[in-house]
Design a protein around this motif. Structure first.
Motif, PDB file in Angstrom:
ATOM      1  N   ALA A 237      35.339  32.768  37.724  1.00 19.81           N
ATOM      2  CA  ALA A 237      36.588  32.646  38.483  1.00 19.81           C
ATOM      3  C   ALA A 237      36.463  31.485  39.464  1.00 19.81           C
ATOM      4  O   ALA A 237      35.354  31.007  39.745  1.00 19.81           O
ATOM      5  N   GLY A 238      37.613  31.061  39.982  1.00 24.21           N
ATOM      6  CA  GLY A 238      37.613  29.986  40.956  1.00 24.21           C
ATOM      7  C   GLY A 238      37.219  30.467  42.328  1.00 24.21           C
ATOM      8  O   GLY A 238      36.219  30.030  42.895  1.00 24.21           O
ATOM      9  N   GLN A 239      38.010  31.426  42.887  1.00 28.86           N
ATOM     10  CA  GLN A 239      37.707  31.897  44.233  1.00 28.86           C
ATOM     11  C   GLN A 239      38.167  33.323  44.514  1.00 28.86           C
ATOM     12  O   GLN A 239      37.903  33.849  45.599  1.00 28.86           O
ATOM     13  N   ASN A 240      38.818  33.984  43.574  1.00 27.47           N
ATOM     14  CA  ASN A 240      39.314  35.341  43.807  1.00 27.47           C
ATOM     15  C   ASN A 240      38.182  36.353  43.604  1.00 27.47           C
ATOM     16  O   ASN A 240      38.083  37.020  42.582  1.00 27.47           O
ATOM     17  N   ILE A 241      37.320  36.452  44.602  1.00 29.10           N
ATOM     18  CA  ILE A 241      36.139  37.302  44.433  1.00 29.10           C
ATOM     19  C   ILE A 241      36.475  38.785  44.564  1.00 29.10           C
ATOM     20  O   ILE A 241      35.710  39.632  44.084  1.00 29.10           O
ATOM     21  N   ASP A 242      37.601  39.130  45.194  1.00 34.34           N
ATOM     22  CA  ASP A 242      37.964  40.548  45.273  1.00 34.34           C
ATOM     23  C   ASP A 242      38.244  41.105  43.880  1.00 34.34           C
ATOM     24  O   ASP A 242      37.707  42.153  43.496  1.00 34.34           O
ATOM     25  N   LEU A 243      39.084  40.390  43.108  1.00 37.81           N
ATOM     26  CA  LEU A 243      39.372  40.847  41.753  1.00 37.81           C
ATOM     27  C   LEU A 243      38.155  40.702  40.857  1.00 37.81           C
ATOM     28  O   LEU A 243      37.884  41.571  40.017  1.00 37.81           O
ATOM     29  N   LEU A 244      37.385  39.631  41.034  1.00 40.46           N
ATOM     30  CA  LEU A 244      36.185  39.452  40.215  1.00 40.46           C
ATOM     31  C   LEU A 244      35.198  40.588  40.449  1.00 40.46           C
ATOM     32  O   LEU A 244      34.563  41.078  39.502  1.00 40.46           O
ATOM     33  N   GLU A 245      35.077  41.037  41.688  1.00 41.49           N
ATOM     34  CA  GLU A 245      34.192  42.175  41.961  1.00 41.49           C
ATOM     35  C   GLU A 245      34.663  43.421  41.208  1.00 41.49           C
ATOM     36  O   GLU A 245      33.852  44.150  40.624  1.00 41.49           O
ATOM     37  N   GLU A 246      35.977  43.667  41.210  1.00 41.45           N
ATOM     38  CA  GLU A 246      36.501  44.812  40.453  1.00 41.45           C
ATOM     39  C   GLU A 246      36.163  44.686  38.967  1.00 41.45           C
ATOM     40  O   GLU A 246      35.776  45.679  38.320  1.00 41.45           O
ATOM     41  N   GLN A 247      36.304  43.479  38.441  1.00 42.66           N
ATOM     42  CA  GLN A 247      36.013  43.265  37.019  1.00 42.66           C
ATOM     43  C   GLN A 247      34.531  43.456  36.718  1.00 42.66           C
ATOM     44  O   GLN A 247      34.165  44.018  35.673  1.00 42.66           O
TER      45      GLN A 247
ATOM     46  N   GLU B 136      30.842  29.049  48.686  1.00 41.49           N
ATOM     47  CA  GLU B 136      30.755  29.987  49.810  1.00 41.49           C
ATOM     48  C   GLU B 136      31.200  31.387  49.396  1.00 41.49           C
ATOM     49  O   GLU B 136      30.559  32.387  49.750  1.00 41.49           O
ATOM     50  N   LYS B 137      32.298  31.462  48.646  1.00 41.39           N
ATOM     51  CA  LYS B 137      32.772  32.775  48.194  1.00 41.39           C
ATOM     52  C   LYS B 137      31.802  33.376  47.179  1.00 41.39           C
ATOM     53  O   LYS B 137      31.636  34.599  47.102  1.00 41.39           O
ATOM     54  N   GLY B 138      31.169  32.515  46.382  1.00 38.51           N
ATOM     55  CA  GLY B 138      30.164  33.001  45.446  1.00 38.51           C
ATOM     56  C   GLY B 138      28.998  33.660  46.154  1.00 38.51           C
ATOM     57  O   GLY B 138      28.485  34.697  45.702  1.00 38.51           O
TER      58      GLY B 138
ATOM     59  N   VAL C 116      24.809  36.376  39.892  1.00 32.17           N
ATOM     60  CA  VAL C 116      25.933  35.581  40.382  1.00 32.17           C
ATOM     61  C   VAL C 116      25.488  34.137  40.553  1.00 32.17           C
ATOM     62  O   VAL C 116      24.493  33.862  41.231  1.00 32.17           O
ATOM     63  N   VAL C 117      26.223  33.224  39.917  1.00 32.41           N
ATOM     64  CA  VAL C 117      25.926  31.791  40.005  1.00 32.41           C
ATOM     65  C   VAL C 117      27.164  31.081  40.535  1.00 32.41           C
ATOM     66  O   VAL C 117      28.282  31.580  40.403  1.00 32.41           O
ATOM     67  N   VAL C 118      26.981  29.906  41.133  1.00 32.16           N
ATOM     68  CA  VAL C 118      28.094  29.263  41.826  1.00 32.16           C
ATOM     69  C   VAL C 118      28.247  27.802  41.412  1.00 32.16           C
ATOM     70  O   VAL C 118      27.342  27.195  40.843  1.00 32.16           O
TER      71      VAL C 118
END
Length: 383
Positions: free
Chosen positions: A36-46, A61-63, A77-79
């Motif tokens: 993902a680009g930066q939506n870590i809230d939804l990525l965490e759910e996924q 930073e979000k990564g 997790v990679v960034v």
């Protein structure tokens, strides 16, 4: 263990729908990496739902914050761009779904092809700006590029019926302003342009559909994807969005692909190719209930973006990269309320007219043209 799937752009519109398709066939697929680009809230759910082995976040930073939040879940997790490359080339992947908006995933897609991964392509910009490079690499490594756009999936399914192709027709709904008087175009708001009558899409593609730029980009994509001459590609307005493409052969036979407008269908076909699995979503097409299907030629004076895009495609070189970058910035300016709707094509055409084309561009030439176009459009606005 099911077919290993990587989704680049898992938090976007196409990425979310792809995961919905996978939900219908959980025993057939394994999500091995998400990006993902930066939506870590939804990525965490996924991550918590699909348990991928790898998750990539472009925003570094979000990564780092996501890494803390999913510690102990067994996901690496990679960034940054390197992280995107890691996701696209993940060893256990059989198929990489490229669904990120823009061209930031282009290097990752090229790397995936080189690693022998088939590509489900939901990102038309990659072929618009670098179609020759991508298709040459796919042929070199024997990789299948599977289109996810509804129109290109339809063409893909109608081709190879025997005989030579005379014409390929790509359909367009006409968007929300097909019948709006031209003098009213100045009053179009972002909210009006985002309200597509048939499809539910992200903001960039929704605005491109309202200007018909999306259709011009699709013509360029089709040219590279299917090795077609531009003279063989036609666009027709089809408000019902049921016929997605028509392929006409030299013997006079035409094959059309029809379905209700539902992006899960072309996504499912790309994920399951070369097989065709049962449709778990429904409903099936009911022509009697539809009553009629209509077609008309596009009004290029009302929608100049279609003409501008097709001309840039015909001229080739770095012009499609400039077209794509200028359009991205112009759309963002419109969404921010800084320009009016009719200014979108005017700005794009002005930038294209200033560009010194590189005829046979390298990847570096493409990046330079992209950056140049973005600077030019901002200079026009600020000037």
């Amino acid at each position: 263990m099911g077919k290993g799937i990587v989704i680049l752009g898992s938090t976007g519109c196409i990425g979310r729908q792809a995961l919905a398709v996978i939900d219908s066939f959980r025993d057939k697929f394994q999500v091995v990496a998400l990006a993902a680009g930066q939506n870590i809230d939804l990525l965490e759910e996924q991550i918590r739902r699909y348990h991928p082995r790898l998750a990539a976040v472009l925003d570094e930073e979000k990564g780092k914050r996501l890494k803390e939040r999913v510690s102990g879940l067994g996901v690496k997790v990679v960034v940054g761009e390197a992280g995107l490359l890691s996701a696209a080339t993940f060893p256990e992947a059989h198929l990489v779904l490229a669904a990120m908006v823009g061209i930031k995933s282009l290097p990752a897609v090229l790397a995936a092809i080189q690693e022998g991964k088939n590509i489900a392509l939901a990102n038309k910009e990659i072929l618009v700006v670098a179609g020759k490079l991508v298709m040459e690499k796919a042929r070199k490594y024997g990789i299948q590029i599977l289109p996810v756009d509804s129109e290109h999936s339809a063409i893909f399914q109608c081709l190879n019926r025997g005989g030579r192709v005379k014409k390929v027709i790509i359909t367009a709904s006409g968007g929300p302003f097909r019948e709006l008087p031209r003098e009213e175009m100045d009053k179009v708001t972002p909210e009006m342009a985002l309200a597509h009558p048939n499809w539910r899409m992200g903001p960039k593609i929704s605005i491109d559909s309202a200007t018909l730029m999306n259709k011009g980009l699709e013509v360029i994509e089709a040219k590279h994807l299917f090795d077609l001459d531009y003279e063989k590609i036609e666009v027709l307005i089809h408000p019902q969005s049921v016929v997605h493409a028509i392929v006409t052969y030299m013997d006079g036979s035409s094959f059309a692909h029809l379905s209700y407008p539902d992006m899960r269908l072309p996504i499912q076909y790309a994920l399951t190719w070369p097989e065709r699995w049962d449709n778990p979503y429904g409903p099936y097409l009911d022509l009697a209930a539809l009553g009629r299907l209509t077609f008309e030629k596009p009004d290029e004076e009302r929608f100049p973006c279609l003409r501008i895009a097709m001309e840039a495609g015909r001229q080739g070189g770095t012009l499609p990269a400039v077209l794509n970058a200028a359009d991205e910035v112009a759309v963002e300016l419109f969404l921010q309320g800084r320009i009016k709707f009719p200014a979108i094509p005017h700005l794009i055409e002005e930038v294209l007219g200033r560009h010194q084309k590189v005829e046979d561009p390298s990847l570096e030439d493409i990046w330079e043209a992209d950056a140049w176009a973005r600077r030019q459009i901002w200079a026009l606005i600020e000037g």
